[in-house]
Design a protein around this motif. Structure first.
Motif, short mmCIF file in Angstrom:
data_model
loop_
_atom_site.label_atom_id
_atom_site.label_comp_id
_atom_site.label_asym_id
_atom_site.label_seq_id
_atom_site.Cartn_x
_atom_site.Cartn_y
_atom_site.Cartn_z
N LEU A 28 0.83 -1.20 0.00
CA LEU A 28 0.00 0.00 0.00
C LEU A 28 0.86 1.25 0.00
O LEU A 28 0.54 2.23 -0.65
CB LEU A 28 -0.92 -0.03 1.21
CG LEU A 28 -2.00 -1.14 1.22
CD1 LEU A 28 -2.81 -1.09 2.52
CD2 LEU A 28 -2.93 -0.96 0.04
N GLY A 29 1.92 1.23 0.69
CA GLY A 29 2.72 2.46 0.80
C GLY A 29 3.90 2.49 -0.13
O GLY A 29 4.74 3.39 -0.05
N GLY A 30 3.99 1.50 -1.00
CA GLY A 30 5.15 1.46 -1.93
C GLY A 30 6.39 0.89 -1.30
O GLY A 30 7.47 1.05 -1.87
N GLU A 31 6.27 0.29 -0.14
CA GLU A 31 7.47 -0.29 0.48
C GLU A 31 7.89 -1.57 -0.27
O GLU A 31 7.15 -2.12 -1.05
CB GLU A 31 7.19 -0.62 1.98
CG GLU A 31 6.95 0.59 2.85
CD GLU A 31 5.49 1.09 2.80
OE1 GLU A 31 4.71 0.47 2.02
OE2 GLU A 31 5.19 2.05 3.49
N ASP A 32 9.07 -2.00 0.13
CA ASP A 32 9.60 -3.21 -0.50
C ASP A 32 8.82 -4.42 -0.07
O ASP A 32 8.33 -4.50 1.05
CB ASP A 32 11.08 -3.43 -0.12
CG ASP A 32 11.98 -2.41 -0.80
OD1 ASP A 32 11.54 -1.81 -1.81
OD2 ASP A 32 13.14 -2.23 -0.34
N ILE A 33 8.72 -5.35 -0.97
CA ILE A 33 8.14 -6.66 -0.66
C ILE A 33 9.33 -7.62 -0.56
O ILE A 33 10.10 -7.78 -1.52
CB ILE A 33 7.17 -7.11 -1.75
CG1 ILE A 33 5.98 -6.15 -1.83
CG2 ILE A 33 6.71 -8.55 -1.50
CD1 ILE A 33 5.02 -6.46 -2.95
N LEU A 34 9.54 -8.19 0.59
CA LEU A 34 10.71 -9.05 0.83
C LEU A 34 10.35 -10.49 0.57
O LEU A 34 9.26 -10.95 0.89
CB LEU A 34 11.17 -8.89 2.28
CG LEU A 34 11.53 -7.45 2.73
CD1 LEU A 34 11.97 -7.46 4.20
CD2 LEU A 34 12.59 -6.84 1.86
N SER A 39 15.01 -7.91 -0.40
CA SER A 39 14.18 -7.13 -1.32
C SER A 39 14.75 -7.25 -2.72
O SER A 39 15.91 -6.94 -2.97
CB SER A 39 14.15 -5.67 -0.89
OG SER A 39 13.49 -4.90 -1.88
N PRO A 40 13.93 -7.66 -3.64
CA PRO A 40 14.41 -7.72 -5.02
C PRO A 40 14.42 -6.36 -5.69
O PRO A 40 14.86 -6.22 -6.81
CB PRO A 40 13.43 -8.67 -5.69
CG PRO A 40 12.18 -8.51 -4.90
CD PRO A 40 12.57 -8.22 -3.48
N GLY A 41 13.94 -5.33 -5.07
CA GLY A 41 13.91 -3.99 -5.69
C GLY A 41 12.65 -3.28 -5.27
O GLY A 41 11.61 -3.89 -5.05
N GLY A 42 12.78 -1.95 -5.09
CA GLY A 42 11.64 -1.18 -4.66
C GLY A 42 10.52 -1.19 -5.66
O GLY A 42 10.71 -1.32 -6.84
#
Length: 553
Positions: A28-34, A39-42
């Motif tokens: 929702l907030g544009g954070e990284d998905i781990l 993290s593969p990238g923002g």
């Protein structure tokens, strides 16, 4: 639907989507998905390469949404591909320290492999890998410099305009010794080399074969020596059997020199073969068991010396090819000095012998030649004639039946012992007259009985031989007559006879010579009579040979 901050799905597989669209996982907030804490990238970009990711289909990487320019796959370890392989429209690069390895072949559709100089300022032009590693291509006219080694039969040279492999049986082998071991080289034009050494093992079967060997190989050098033999050809001239070393210019010679020869001081040469003038020259000696003076020893003179151990080893032999030949020595004007022939030896020039001359056969001097003993010239001249005389004890001054000769007699009375009856033994001339002032001198006269006397069956005289000195001189007076001393011998001669000339007396026949200066045959006539005192038979005759030999006193 909402879930708590920590949510556990007790399943091995998570399947999302409706099978009709794209599945999007976002925060929702544009954070990284781990994923596994990494993290593969923002903003949902990239897939982290921690652990393994398996794909059944393709893995497409785009820079922009909707499929723009292909992106980059970065791997810290490795990328494994299945049977489909790895395909890239762009470059596949390995960073510093990394290698590009293939477990099998490497195929490419480009024109070459290049060495690049990225990161070097200024950046040099790329080089083909052949240029970079100085490799040789099949269509290059290559020049090898430095030390190049070809080991273990690694090089074969095939002079065939075909792709069919040739079968080489050591035609050319470049080995670790730096030599060329060769059974055969077939070359249609030129083969150039500083040195060619034929040596391959202990045998002597190595060969260099050619029709011609030129000793000036530069095509601009049009003169020089050529070593050649013509190819065999049926009906060809004899030259096809000759090994020829030919000079192609009008001057020059083949020179053999010793090890101390100085090319800066090229004279004198030790042995010179001069084909232009047909000469062989040497500064020392010429050794040969036999020298033939024509190309064929069967029809030429030869000079030879038998080998050591032969009974005639110390003999120098000059041999004629036939019985008609002669060995001649000439002076510079082509006048003969000596001629040795099968019929005799002629020495036209004065000859000096400083030691003993041993002659086992005859020695013939010309009829006008003399033996010189220092200043003393000795040239005997011999004259002969034959006749039959009557045996009597007094001169027959009318019929001259017991006159043996008359050198100064009349020419018209040859039967009475006239002058034109003699044969010159030296020259063979006949009908010779001794009535010649040049023939006056000292003579030895011999009278030889040539047959038994005429009383048969028991002749009184056999083998009578008489010799005395006679001086031929044209006298100008009638007296005195001469009775020279004589010597004589015989096989049979009248001995003591009883009652000769009277009872109780004995008599022996004695031979005497009378040279009569009182004669009417000619003004200077000198008839020579042979008298036998008290002959046992009247009118007995004997045949005689009269010989006058003129001596130089």
């Amino acid at each position: 639907m909402s879930y708590s901050n920590s949510f556990n799905i007790g399943a091995d597989n998570l399947v999302l989507g409706s099978a009709t669209g794209i599945v999007n996982i976002s925060s929702l907030g544009g954070e990284d998905i781990l994923i596994n804490g990494v993290s593969p990238g923002g903003g949902g970009g990239g897939v982290p390469a921690v652990g393994d990711i398996d794909f059944i289909g393709n893995l497409n990487c785009n820079d922009t949404a909707g499929g723009g320019t292909k992106g980059i796959i970065t791997a810290e370890k490795k990328i494994n591909s299945g049977l489909g392989g790895i395909q890239s429209v762009g470059d596949i690069k390995t960073l510093a320290g990394g290698d590009l390895k293939s477990g099998r072949e490497v195929y490419f559709n480009g024109q070459d492999i290049y060495k690049t100089y990225e990161g070097i300022v200024p950046q040099p032009a790329n080089k083909t890998y052949k240029e970079y590693r100085k490799l040789v291509a099949t269509d290059d006219n290559s020049v090898f410099t430095g030390t190049n080694k070809f080991r273990n039969n690694a090089v074969s040279i095939q002079a065939l305009n075909t792709d069919v492999p040739a079968i080489f049986v050591d035609k050319i082998t470049l080995n670790t010794d730096g030599n060329i071991n060769c059974n055969e080289i077939n070359n249609n034009t030129l083969l150039k080399s500083n040195s060619i050494i034929c040596e391959n093992g202990p045998t002597e079967s190595q060969k260099v074969m050619a029709r011609q060997y030129h000793f000036r190989p530069n095509s601009l050098e049009t003169t020089g020596w050529v070593f050649s033999q013509k190819a065999p050809e049926a009906g060809a001239p004899p030259a096809d059997n000759y090994l020829m070393l030919q000079n192609t210019q009008a001057t020059g010679s083949l020179n053999l020199v010793k090890s101390t020869f100085d090319p800066n001081n090229p004279t004198p040469f030790d042995i010179i073969l001069d084909p232009q003038n047909g000469q062989v020259k040497t500064t020392t000696s010429f050794d040969a068991p036999q020298v033939n003076f024509r190309k064929n020893a069967t029809d030429s003179w030869s000079i030879s010396q038998p080998a050591a151990g032969d009974p005639a080893e110390g003999t120098l032999i000059a041999r004629s090819p036939n019985t008609l030949g002669s060995f001649n020595i000439f002076d510079s004007a082509s006048s003969p000095w000596a001629q040795f022939g099968s019929t005799g030896t002629t020495l036209p020039k004065p000859t000096t012998i400083n030691n003993t001359l041993n002659v086992n056969g005859n020695t013939t001097l010309g009829s006008t030649n003399s033996l010189l003993f220092g200043a003393y010239s000795f040239r005997p001249q011999q004259y002969t004639y034959t006749k039959t005389i009557t045996i009597r004890d007094t001169p027959d001054t009318s019929g001259y039946t017991n006159m043996v000769f008359n050198c100064l007699g009349a020419a018209n009375l040859p039967t009475a012992g006239g002058k034109n009856v003699w044969t010159n033994v030296n020259t063979g001339a006949t009908g010779i007259s001794l009535y010649n002032n040049a023939l006056e001198g000292f003579y030895k006269c011999s009278i030889k009985q040539t047959g038994d006397s005429s009383v048969n069956p028991n002749p009184n005289f056999k083998g009578t031989e008489i010799i005395f000195d006679y001086i031929l001189a044209a006298s100008i007076q009638d007296t005195p007559d001469l009775t020279p001393p004589i010597s004589y011998g015989y096989n049979k001669f009248p001995a003591d006879r009883a009652n000769q000339p009277g009872p109780g007396q004995t008599e022996t026949t004695v031979a005497t010579i009378l040279i009569d200066h009182n004669n009417t045959l000619s003004s200077q006539s000198q008839p020579v009579f042979l008298n036998f005192s008290d002959p046992p038979a009247v009118g007995e005759t004997m045949p005689i040979l009269v010989t006058l030999t003129k001596l130089d006193f």
